[in-house]
Design a protein around this motif. Sequence first.
Motif, PDB file in Angstrom:
ATOM      1  N   CYS A 296       0.861  -1.186   0.000  1.00 56.95           N
ATOM      2  CA  CYS A 296       0.000   0.000   0.000  1.00 56.95           C
ATOM      3  C   CYS A 296       0.900   1.240   0.000  1.00 56.95           C
ATOM      4  O   CYS A 296       0.927   2.004   0.968  1.00 56.95           O
ATOM      5  N   PRO A 297       1.641   1.464  -1.084  1.00 56.05           N
ATOM      6  CA  PRO A 297       2.698   2.487  -1.118  1.00 56.05           C
ATOM      7  C   PRO A 297       2.176   3.875  -1.472  1.00 56.05           C
ATOM      8  O   PRO A 297       2.474   4.432  -2.530  1.00 56.05           O
ATOM      9  N   THR A 298       1.404   4.457  -0.584  1.00 54.51           N
ATOM     10  CA  THR A 298       0.686   5.691  -0.896  1.00 54.51           C
ATOM     11  C   THR A 298       1.625   6.861  -1.178  1.00 54.51           C
ATOM     12  O   THR A 298       1.438   7.603  -2.148  1.00 54.51           O
ATOM     13  N   LEU A 299       2.627   7.055  -0.341  1.00 59.48           N
ATOM     14  CA  LEU A 299       3.547   8.175  -0.533  1.00 59.48           C
ATOM     15  C   LEU A 299       4.543   7.928  -1.651  1.00 59.48           C
ATOM     16  O   LEU A 299       4.936   8.863  -2.357  1.00 59.48           O
ATOM     17  N   THR A 300       4.977   6.688  -1.795  1.00 64.75           N
ATOM     18  CA  THR A 300       6.009   6.393  -2.790  1.00 64.75           C
ATOM     19  C   THR A 300       5.448   6.165  -4.189  1.00 64.75           C
ATOM     20  O   THR A 300       6.161   6.314  -5.179  1.00 64.75           O
ATOM     21  N   THR A 322      -2.531   9.752  -2.837  1.00 67.37           N
ATOM     22  CA  THR A 322      -3.589   8.745  -2.808  1.00 67.37           C
ATOM     23  C   THR A 322      -3.355   7.670  -3.864  1.00 67.37           C
ATOM     24  O   THR A 322      -2.749   7.931  -4.908  1.00 67.37           O
ATOM     25  N   LEU A 323      -3.858   6.483  -3.568  1.00 68.04           N
ATOM     26  CA  LEU A 323      -3.863   5.379  -4.529  1.00 68.04           C
ATOM     27  C   LEU A 323      -5.245   5.206  -5.151  1.00 68.04           C
ATOM     28  O   LEU A 323      -5.469   4.270  -5.909  1.00 68.04           O
ATOM     29  N   ALA A 330      -3.895  -5.284  -0.421  1.00 66.83           N
ATOM     30  CA  ALA A 330      -3.798  -6.699  -0.064  1.00 66.83           C
ATOM     31  C   ALA A 330      -3.913  -6.857   1.451  1.00 66.83           C
ATOM     32  O   ALA A 330      -3.546  -5.960   2.213  1.00 66.83           O
ATOM     33  N   PRO A 331      -4.416  -8.009   1.931  1.00 62.32           N
ATOM     34  CA  PRO A 331      -4.649  -8.206   3.359  1.00 62.32           C
ATOM     35  C   PRO A 331      -3.371  -8.506   4.152  1.00 62.32           C
ATOM     36  O   PRO A 331      -3.225  -9.569   4.747  1.00 62.32           O
ATOM     37  N   GLU A 437      -0.469  -3.958  -9.985  1.00 59.76           N
ATOM     38  CA  GLU A 437      -0.335  -2.751 -10.798  1.00 59.76           C
ATOM     39  C   GLU A 437      -1.642  -2.413 -11.512  1.00 59.76           C
ATOM     40  O   GLU A 437      -1.997  -1.243 -11.671  1.00 59.76           O
ATOM     41  N   GLY A 438      -2.365  -3.447 -11.936  1.00 54.51           N
ATOM     42  CA  GLY A 438      -3.632  -3.209 -12.599  1.00 54.51           C
ATOM     43  C   GLY A 438      -4.649  -2.567 -11.673  1.00 54.51           C
ATOM     44  O   GLY A 438      -5.435  -1.703 -12.081  1.00 54.51           O
ATOM     45  N   GLU A 439      -4.636  -2.978 -10.400  1.00 48.37           N
ATOM     46  CA  GLU A 439      -5.559  -2.415  -9.420  1.00 48.37           C
ATOM     47  C   GLU A 439      -5.246  -0.940  -9.166  1.00 48.37           C
ATOM     48  O   GLU A 439      -6.158  -0.106  -9.072  1.00 48.37           O
ATOM     49  N   ILE A 440      -3.943  -0.592  -9.061  1.00 48.98           N
ATOM     50  CA  ILE A 440      -3.579   0.809  -8.884  1.00 48.98           C
ATOM     51  C   ILE A 440      -4.012   1.634 -10.097  1.00 48.98           C
ATOM     52  O   ILE A 440      -4.587   2.720  -9.960  1.00 48.98           O
TER      53      ILE A 440
END
Length: 454
Positions: A296-300, A322-323, A330-331, A437-440
């Motif tokens: 969950c790499p929101t900042l990067t 934001t993503l 992912a859990p 990557e597809g989800e982002i």
Amino acid sequence: MSETKFVLPESEIPTGWYNIASDMPNPPQPVLHPGTGEPVGPDDLAPLFPMELILQEVSTDSEVAIPDEVRDIYKLWRPTPLYRAERLERSIGTRSRIFYKYEGVSPAGSHKPNTAVAQAYYNKAAGRTRLSTETGAGQWGSALAFACKLVGLECKVYMVKVSYEQKPFRRSLMHVWGSEVVASPSDETEAGRKVLAEHPDSPGSLGIAISEAVEDAAGRDDTAYSLGSVLNHVLLHQTVIGQEALKQMELAGAFPDVVIGCVGGGSNFAGLAFPFLREKIAGKEIDVLACEPAACPTLTRGPFAYDFGDTVGLTPLVPMHTLGHDFVPAPIHAGGLRYHGVAPLISQLVLDGLIRAEAYLQKDVFTSAVEFAGVEGIVPAPESAHAIHGAIGEARRADEAGEERTILFNLSGHGHFDMAAYDNFLAGKLEDVALDEGEIERALKAIEGLPQPA
């Protein structure tokens, strides 16, 4: 022998919360009404929050006084200790000095009561009798349950389903303090039912749980909404951490070259870092590092954009990294870091180059957590373990460069309710989760029609 821990008397509990908005080189951009596109005003927020918190949300005063009643409750665990991690230093063979501020001594086991007590106090004073909220790993939910029990409020917690199942004893803690807890997405709100209709097996997310809690609060006159991170007033309340740490580092005869915290929404990171960022803005050379999960790499990886704070779109539009509001991470076991956005104050400071960020894989983080626990004795929460991993990485980089640095990180909570995750790690069952990557790409495409920051 050198000192291991540095403890302040209760008289040194801060009398005011530090407001970084008074010192920022560029103020954060306004929060927008999703219907009009105009900046939100107090009247827009009044159905969800008491006026005192709304005023704190927009304040540019350098300090906000802490009510005596709140400081009196703080005495149950504050000031929290600062430790010199000499055993960790020896274990990793570093020449650098490592310190950590330990927030796990609070009754709820994390930093979260610093704002939960304040929010419960202000809501009680405003005449509300019930609070609704969301929680990821359960640290925020248990902190608000604790605070509501102390001041005499009812509490309803929407707990992200994957954490509801992974951390049953965090749920039990909320029950002991008298709160109602349901797995999110639930069938108790329109938002929850909508998600379940489309994704019956959804693991949930903080964004979904926020939608449910906001809907709950908006539908009842006796209920206010309470948030454990992201908002300005929440980060404000957490600055007791860094203010104490400044005094404790002085007792230790040191000042940090690097200040580190894990980041989901950003509250524990801000709590430690903001008082030190005041020093950095004033000219001190300090490296400030935000650590997040690679899943969950929101900042990067997330762009700076206007986005909803929740999945369904019930909140105002917030300027943040934001993503995408319907991105479902992912859990991973660091449930408190599974949030699609980061606080606007932190996002702006990242834009301004005052904060940098790194993202780590789950197994690497647990490797560092187990090494830390084996020498320092504290089993850290998976969220806090990201800061430990960041600190170890900084120490090793300093050694490679032939430097000796002073490193300070926030150990924001213990992992006593996360032992199933440690069992999985020690049994070799914990997996690194590949970022989808597809989800982002899908989630970010969904926000393209929203207003753009200036």
